[in-house]
Write a protein that holds these residues in place. Structure first.
Motif, PDB file in Angstrom:
ATOM      1  N   THR A 197      -1.823   4.536  10.144  1.00 48.78           N
ATOM      2  CA  THR A 197      -1.408   4.114   9.668  1.00 48.78           C
ATOM      3  C   THR A 197      -2.833   3.555   8.672  1.00 48.78           C
ATOM      4  N   LEU A 198      -2.302   3.129   7.303  1.00 42.84           N
ATOM      5  CA  LEU A 198      -2.780   2.495   6.240  1.00 42.84           C
ATOM      6  C   LEU A 198      -2.450   1.049   6.356  1.00 42.84           C
ATOM      7  N   THR A 199      -3.844   0.752   5.972  1.00 43.65           N
ATOM      8  CA  THR A 199      -3.682  -1.097   6.404  1.00 43.65           C
ATOM      9  C   THR A 199      -3.993  -1.525   4.891  1.00 43.65           C
ATOM     10  N   ALA A 200      -3.449  -1.949   4.354  1.00 44.58           N
ATOM     11  CA  ALA A 200      -4.133  -3.396   2.970  1.00 44.58           C
ATOM     12  C   ALA A 200      -4.027  -4.334   3.163  1.00 44.58           C
ATOM     13  N   LYS A 201      -5.446  -5.495   2.914  1.00 49.33           N
ATOM     14  CA  LYS A 201      -5.587  -6.476   3.170  1.00 49.33           C
ATOM     15  C   LYS A 201      -6.003  -7.530   2.478  1.00 49.33           C
ATOM     16  N   ASP A 202      -5.013  -8.194   1.504  1.00 50.96           N
ATOM     17  CA  ASP A 202      -5.815  -8.507   0.518  1.00 50.96           C
ATOM     18  C   ASP A 202      -7.258  -9.839   0.230  1.00 50.96           C
ATOM     19  N   VAL A 203      -7.440 -10.905  -0.521  1.00 54.79           N
ATOM     20  CA  VAL A 203      -9.084 -11.555   0.036  1.00 54.79           C
ATOM     21  C   VAL A 203      -8.680 -12.578   1.462  1.00 54.79           C
ATOM     22  N   ALA A 204      -7.037 -13.051   0.927  1.00 58.39           N
ATOM     23  CA  ALA A 204      -6.699 -14.067   1.560  1.00 58.39           C
ATOM     24  C   ALA A 204      -6.284 -13.807   2.890  1.00 58.39           C
ATOM     25  N   GLY A 205      -6.761 -12.530   3.427  1.00 58.15           N
ATOM     26  CA  GLY A 205      -5.922 -11.959   4.691  1.00 58.15           C
ATOM     27  C   GLY A 205      -4.745 -11.616   5.325  1.00 58.15           C
ATOM     28  N   ASN A 206      -3.586 -11.492   3.983  1.00 56.54           N
ATOM     29  CA  ASN A 206      -2.429 -11.222   3.996  1.00 56.54           C
ATOM     30  C   ASN A 206      -2.549  -9.016   4.643  1.00 56.54           C
ATOM     31  N   THR A 207      -1.529  -9.222   4.824  1.00 60.35           N
ATOM     32  CA  THR A 207      -1.452  -7.003   5.271  1.00 60.35           C
ATOM     33  C   THR A 207      -0.231  -6.723   5.185  1.00 60.35           C
ATOM     34  N   GLY A 208      -0.724  -5.479   3.948  1.00 61.18           N
ATOM     35  CA  GLY A 208       0.264  -5.252   4.521  1.00 61.18           C
ATOM     36  C   GLY A 208       0.263  -3.113   4.657  1.00 61.18           C
ATOM     37  N   THR A 209       1.354  -2.284   5.674  1.00 56.41           N
ATOM     38  CA  THR A 209       0.439  -1.246   6.258  1.00 56.41           C
ATOM     39  C   THR A 209       1.579   0.185   5.364  1.00 56.41           C
TER      40      THR A 209
ATOM     41  N   VAL B 231       0.634  -1.334  -0.247  1.00 59.92           N
ATOM     42  CA  VAL B 231       0.329   0.160   0.466  1.00 59.92           C
ATOM     43  C   VAL B 231       0.855   1.190   0.514  1.00 59.92           C
ATOM     44  N   ALA B 232       0.008   1.671  -0.974  1.00 60.95           N
ATOM     45  CA  ALA B 232       1.118   3.624  -1.084  1.00 60.95           C
ATOM     46  C   ALA B 232       0.427   5.033  -1.052  1.00 60.95           C
TER      47      ALA B 232
ATOM     48  N   THR C  52      -7.378  -0.908  -4.866  1.00 62.94           N
ATOM     49  CA  THR C  52      -5.933  -0.506  -5.493  1.00 62.94           C
ATOM     50  C   THR C  52      -5.626   0.648  -6.225  1.00 62.94           C
ATOM     51  N   SER C  53      -6.853   1.447  -5.985  1.00 62.17           N
ATOM     52  CA  SER C  53      -7.274   3.269  -5.885  1.00 62.17           C
ATOM     53  C   SER C  53      -8.329   3.625  -5.132  1.00 62.17           C
ATOM     54  N   TRP C  54      -7.605   4.239  -3.887  1.00 66.37           N
ATOM     55  CA  TRP C  54      -8.208   4.799  -2.477  1.00 66.37           C
ATOM     56  C   TRP C  54      -8.550   5.732  -2.289  1.00 66.37           C
ATOM     57  N   SER C  55      -9.119   5.914  -1.172  1.00 64.27           N
ATOM     58  CA  SER C  55      -9.127   7.925  -0.869  1.00 64.27           C
ATOM     59  C   SER C  55     -10.071   7.614   0.314  1.00 64.27           C
ATOM     60  N   ILE C  56      -9.624   8.887   1.580  1.00 64.83           N
ATOM     61  CA  ILE C  56      -9.893   8.956   2.626  1.00 64.83           C
ATOM     62  C   ILE C  56     -10.217  10.188   3.024  1.00 64.83           C
TER      63      ILE C  56
ATOM     64  N   VAL D  83      -8.628  -1.198   2.137  1.00 64.66           N
ATOM     65  CA  VAL D  83      -7.798  -0.602   2.694  1.00 64.66           C
ATOM     66  C   VAL D  83      -8.821   0.147   3.968  1.00 64.66           C
ATOM     67  N   ALA D  84      -8.277  -0.184   5.036  1.00 58.71           N
ATOM     68  CA  ALA D  84      -8.206   0.774   6.178  1.00 58.71           C
ATOM     69  C   ALA D  84      -7.731   1.904   6.554  1.00 58.71           C
ATOM     70  N   TRP D  85      -8.059   2.677   7.865  1.00 62.19           N
ATOM     71  CA  TRP D  85      -6.669   3.116   8.141  1.00 62.19           C
ATOM     72  C   TRP D  85      -6.938   3.433   9.956  1.00 62.19           C
ATOM     73  N   SER D  86      -6.020   4.341  10.708  1.00 60.28           N
ATOM     74  CA  SER D  86      -6.517   3.979  11.776  1.00 60.28           C
ATOM     75  C   SER D  86      -5.068   5.517  12.520  1.00 60.28           C
ATOM     76  N   SER D  87      -5.275   6.127  13.640  1.00 58.39           N
ATOM     77  CA  SER D  87      -4.841   7.244  13.667  1.00 58.39           C
ATOM     78  C   SER D  87      -4.469   6.664  15.184  1.00 58.39           C
ATOM     79  N   ASN D  88      -2.756   7.756  15.914  1.00 57.19           N
ATOM     80  CA  ASN D  88      -2.494   7.039  16.633  1.00 57.19           C
ATOM     81  C   ASN D  88      -2.999   8.138  17.710  1.00 57.19           C
ATOM     82  N   LYS D  89      -3.940   8.910  17.544  1.00 55.35           N
ATOM     83  CA  LYS D  89      -4.380   9.730  18.678  1.00 55.35           C
ATOM     84  C   LYS D  89      -6.019   9.127  18.882  1.00 55.35           C
ATOM     85  N   GLY D  90      -6.683   8.399  17.988  1.00 55.93           N
ATOM     86  CA  GLY D  90      -7.840   7.793  18.162  1.00 55.93           C
ATOM     87  C   GLY D  90      -8.198   7.802  17.114  1.00 55.93           C
ATOM     88  N   GLY D  91      -9.300   7.201  16.550  1.00 59.19           N
ATOM     89  CA  GLY D  91     -10.076   7.159  14.853  1.00 59.19           C
ATOM     90  C   GLY D  91      -9.708   5.721  14.262  1.00 59.19           C
ATOM     91  N   SER D  92     -10.482   5.561  13.139  1.00 59.66           N
ATOM     92  CA  SER D  92     -10.305   4.326  12.519  1.00 59.66           C
ATOM     93  C   SER D  92     -11.223   4.593  11.282  1.00 59.66           C
TER      94      SER D  92
END
Length: 240
Positions: free
Chosen positions: A72-84, A5-6, A55-59, A39-48
């Motif tokens: 932190t952005l976390t991409a999860k594939d259909v198999a359950g693997n994640t990248g951040t 994820v970029a 493949t092309s995402w926006s928040i 693709v999900a996001w979370s903040s160290n100050k709270g909130g997600s």
């Protein structure tokens, strides 16, 4: 294999500075296996939350607190693997500035003082001063402050004129804007003694009258504010 994820907007850098209380992010995600599921996001100050798209995402409009927020952005594939991927967003405001009373004032030196709250951003501070109100022909070297608490700032100035009133103020500037403290004054000491003359109208070297008229004149580098006389009893000298 884990997906990738970029973050590409508003920057692809690992850090970003903003002067607004929200941020919108955008980017891409790739996976060579089962494909991106979310693709999900979370903040160290709270909130997600979950991004729009894969493949092309926006928040849109992630809330920020003054200072640094790590998202932190976390991409999860259909198999359950994640990248951040992560980005540190610094949110700041215009600094708060107060000019304080000067100290250590001498005939030609003084210490200018003030306080600054940098508003969460790297902030440059300096003093401006001169002999006329709101006209500052002198500027001190800059200093750098940061953080979210009030910090004391001071600088020694030299080469001042004796017995003069100086006007000064503290300035601060960061990415959110420039702020100035209120104008203050100081007066340097006058160490030059006045020069003057005294003439006795009713006699040259002495007088035997019960009253005399004195003519006084004096000059000084900052002006004369008054006169005073000190007297002492004189014992007459006997003559044959």
């Amino acid at each position: 294999k884990a997906p990738e994820v970029a973050i590409t907007g508003p920057t692809s850098d690992a850090a970003y500075i903003t002067t607004t209380g929200t941020i919108s992010l955008g980017g891409s995600a790739t996976d060579t296996g089962s494909g991106i599921g979310s693709v999900a996001w979370s903040s160290n100050k709270g909130g997600s939350g979950t991004a729009s798209g894969t493949t092309s995402w926006s928040i849109v409009d992630i809330n920020l607190e003054i200072g640094d927020t790590v998202i932190t952005l976390t991409a999860k594939d259909v198999a359950g693997n994640t990248g951040t991927a992560m980005i540190t967003v610094t949110y700041g405001v215009v600094p708060a500035v107060t000019t304080s009373l000067a100290s250590n004032v001498t005939a030609d030196t003084a210490m200018l003082k003030g306080t600054v709250n940098a508003g969460g951003l790297s902030t440059t501070v300096w003093f401006e001063y001169g002999t006329k109100s709101d006209i500052y022909e002198n500027t001190t070297p800059t200093q750098n402050v940061g953080g979210l608490t009030e910090r004391a700032v001071s600088v020694d100035i030299t080469g001042l004129a004796q017995g003069k009133t100086y006007y000064y103020k503290l300035m601060a500037q960061n990415a959110a804007g420039t702020k100035q403290g209120g104008e203050m004054t100081l007066k340097t000491l006058d160490t030059t003694a006045p020069a003057g003359t005294m003439v006795i109208k009713d006699g040259d070297e002495y007088t035997n009258t019960t009253s005399v008229t004195l003519s006084l004149a004096a000059t000084d580098n900052v002006g004369i504010t008054g006169y005073y006389l000190s007297t002492s009893e004189v014992t007459p000298t006997a003559t044959a």
